[in-house]
Design an enzyme around this catalytic site. Structure first.
Site, short mmCIF file in Angstrom:
data_model
loop_
_atom_site.label_atom_id
_atom_site.label_comp_id
_atom_site.label_asym_id
_atom_site.label_seq_id
_atom_site.Cartn_x
_atom_site.Cartn_y
_atom_site.Cartn_z
CG ASP A 14 39.45 32.44 40.11
OD1 ASP A 14 40.54 32.73 39.56
OD2 ASP A 14 39.33 31.46 40.86
CB SER A 15 40.21 29.54 36.63
OG SER A 15 40.84 29.47 37.89
CE1 TYR A 46 39.79 28.68 32.94
CE2 TYR A 46 40.38 31.00 32.84
CZ TYR A 46 39.45 30.00 32.65
OH TYR A 46 38.20 30.30 32.18
N GLY A 47 45.91 27.47 35.42
CA GLY A 47 47.33 27.71 35.70
C GLY A 47 48.32 26.99 34.81
CB CYS A 77 41.87 34.66 37.85
SG CYS A 77 42.83 33.27 37.22
CG ASN A 78 47.33 36.48 40.75
OD1 ASN A 78 47.86 37.57 40.86
ND2 ASN A 78 46.60 35.95 41.71
CB THR A 79 46.23 32.15 35.65
OG1 THR A 79 46.77 31.57 36.85
CG2 THR A 79 46.76 31.39 34.46
CD GLU A 162 39.53 24.67 42.21
OE1 GLU A 162 38.57 24.00 41.82
OE2 GLU A 162 39.52 25.91 42.26
CB CYS A 196 47.84 31.69 42.97
SG CYS A 196 46.46 30.57 42.60
CB THR A 197 42.77 34.36 43.79
OG1 THR A 197 42.45 33.50 42.69
CG2 THR A 197 43.10 35.74 43.26
CG HIS A 198 42.87 28.58 44.02
ND1 HIS A 198 42.61 29.32 42.91
CD2 HIS A 198 42.02 27.53 44.00
CE1 HIS A 198 41.63 28.76 42.23
NE2 HIS A 198 41.24 27.67 42.87
#
Ligand code: DGL
Length: 278
Positions: A14-15, A46-47, A77-79, A162, A196-198
């Site tokens: 993931d980013s 990265y988004g 990571c979806n992005t 974040e 989005c994994t966040h």
């Protein structure tokens, strides 16, 4: 560089920290495997980055995980799944190693959604990059052409997570604004994918602003079950994954910082190593 043919851990990339929500579910459902998690925290988020940059960064991360012994890498990571997966699968893997695999997390999520929505109207909240790529409507409509997909980009949600602001009163403003925008665009939506994994960390806030009749879908469980199914269909790859139930964490930023933040995602203390990608 010659890649090892010995069995190795499953790579999860993931980013930053978001992929930990996917890793967590993978370890719940498939605890027997070894995992190697890599967060490119030094270059996250990265988004909002361009296609070329997300592809370049993701390719570097995948190469590092291959060099460290992984035969299979999951882009948690979806992005990265939206912007880099196809090019890596089609252009890079044939040159790097025909037998290594990289899988994304958009397809497993798209596959499940037709079984969840009754109204056939689905919402997706994600980073600007994922929304702009149109990957979710394209993947969902491959399986369910009758489902209408409406997206809403949420550029502030990853920074909120974040920066540990996901539980703060400030987060309410940004969450309410985006959910209202989405529901205004299509009031018939009865399921919203957190693309989005966040975003699972914002779940409490999201549920607060989503109408009661709308289901909120997090991806982890679908991704983990899809991997389980993949292993049943690909026993040769399953055999290349070591099984001692361990997990190792790598970051491109400071390990101390990663350790502190990872605790928020995983609710436990972990050991982290620094790695360079470029
Ligand atoms: N976690 C990533 C995703 O699922 C996005 C985070 C970022 O913007 O880097 O899309």
């Amino acid at each position: 560089m010659k890649l090892s043919q010995e069995p190795g851990p499953i790579g999860v990339f993931d980013s930053g920290y978001g992929g930990l929500t996917i890793l967590h579910q993978m370890r719940q459902i498939l605890p027997q495997y070894d995992y190697l998690y890599l967060g490119d925290n030094a270059r996250a988020p990265y988004g909002t980055r361009s296609f070329d940059i997300v592809y370049q960064f993701t390719r570097e991360a995948v190469m590092k995980l291959f060099e460290m012994g992984c035969h299979l890498v999951i882009l948690g990571c979806n992005t990265a799944s939206a912007k880099a997966l196809r090019t890596i699968q089609q252009n890079d893997l044939p040159k790097i190693d025909q037998d290594r695999r990289v899988l994304g997390i958009i397809r497993p999520t798209a596959e499940c959604i037709g079984k969840i929505t009754n109204s056939r109207h689905v919402g997706i909240v994600a980073t600007p990059g994922t929304i702009k790529s149109n990957s979710y409507p394209l993947e969902i409509n491959k399986f369910y052409p009758d489902v209408k997909v409406t997206g809403e980009a949420c550029p502030m949600w990853v920074p909120l997570v974040e920066n540990y602001e996901f539980d703060s009163p400030g987060a309410d403003y940004f969450v309410e604004k985006r959910i209202n925008n989405l529901m205004r665009k299509d009031p018939e939506i009865d399921a919203i994918i957190l693309g989005c994994t966040h975003y699972p960390l914002l779940l409490n806030k999201i549920i607060k602003y989503v109408p009661k009749c709308v289901q909120v879908i997090t991806q982890g469980e679908y991704v983990a079950n899809s991997l389980k199914d993949y292993f049943m269909r690909h026993p040769a790859m399953e055999e290349k994954c070591t099984k001692a139930g361990t997990c190792r964490y790598l970051t491109t930023e400071s390990p101390e910082k990663f350790k502190e933040s990872a605790q928020v995602f995983l609710h436990k203390s972990i050991e982290v190593d620094k790695v360079n990608l470029d």
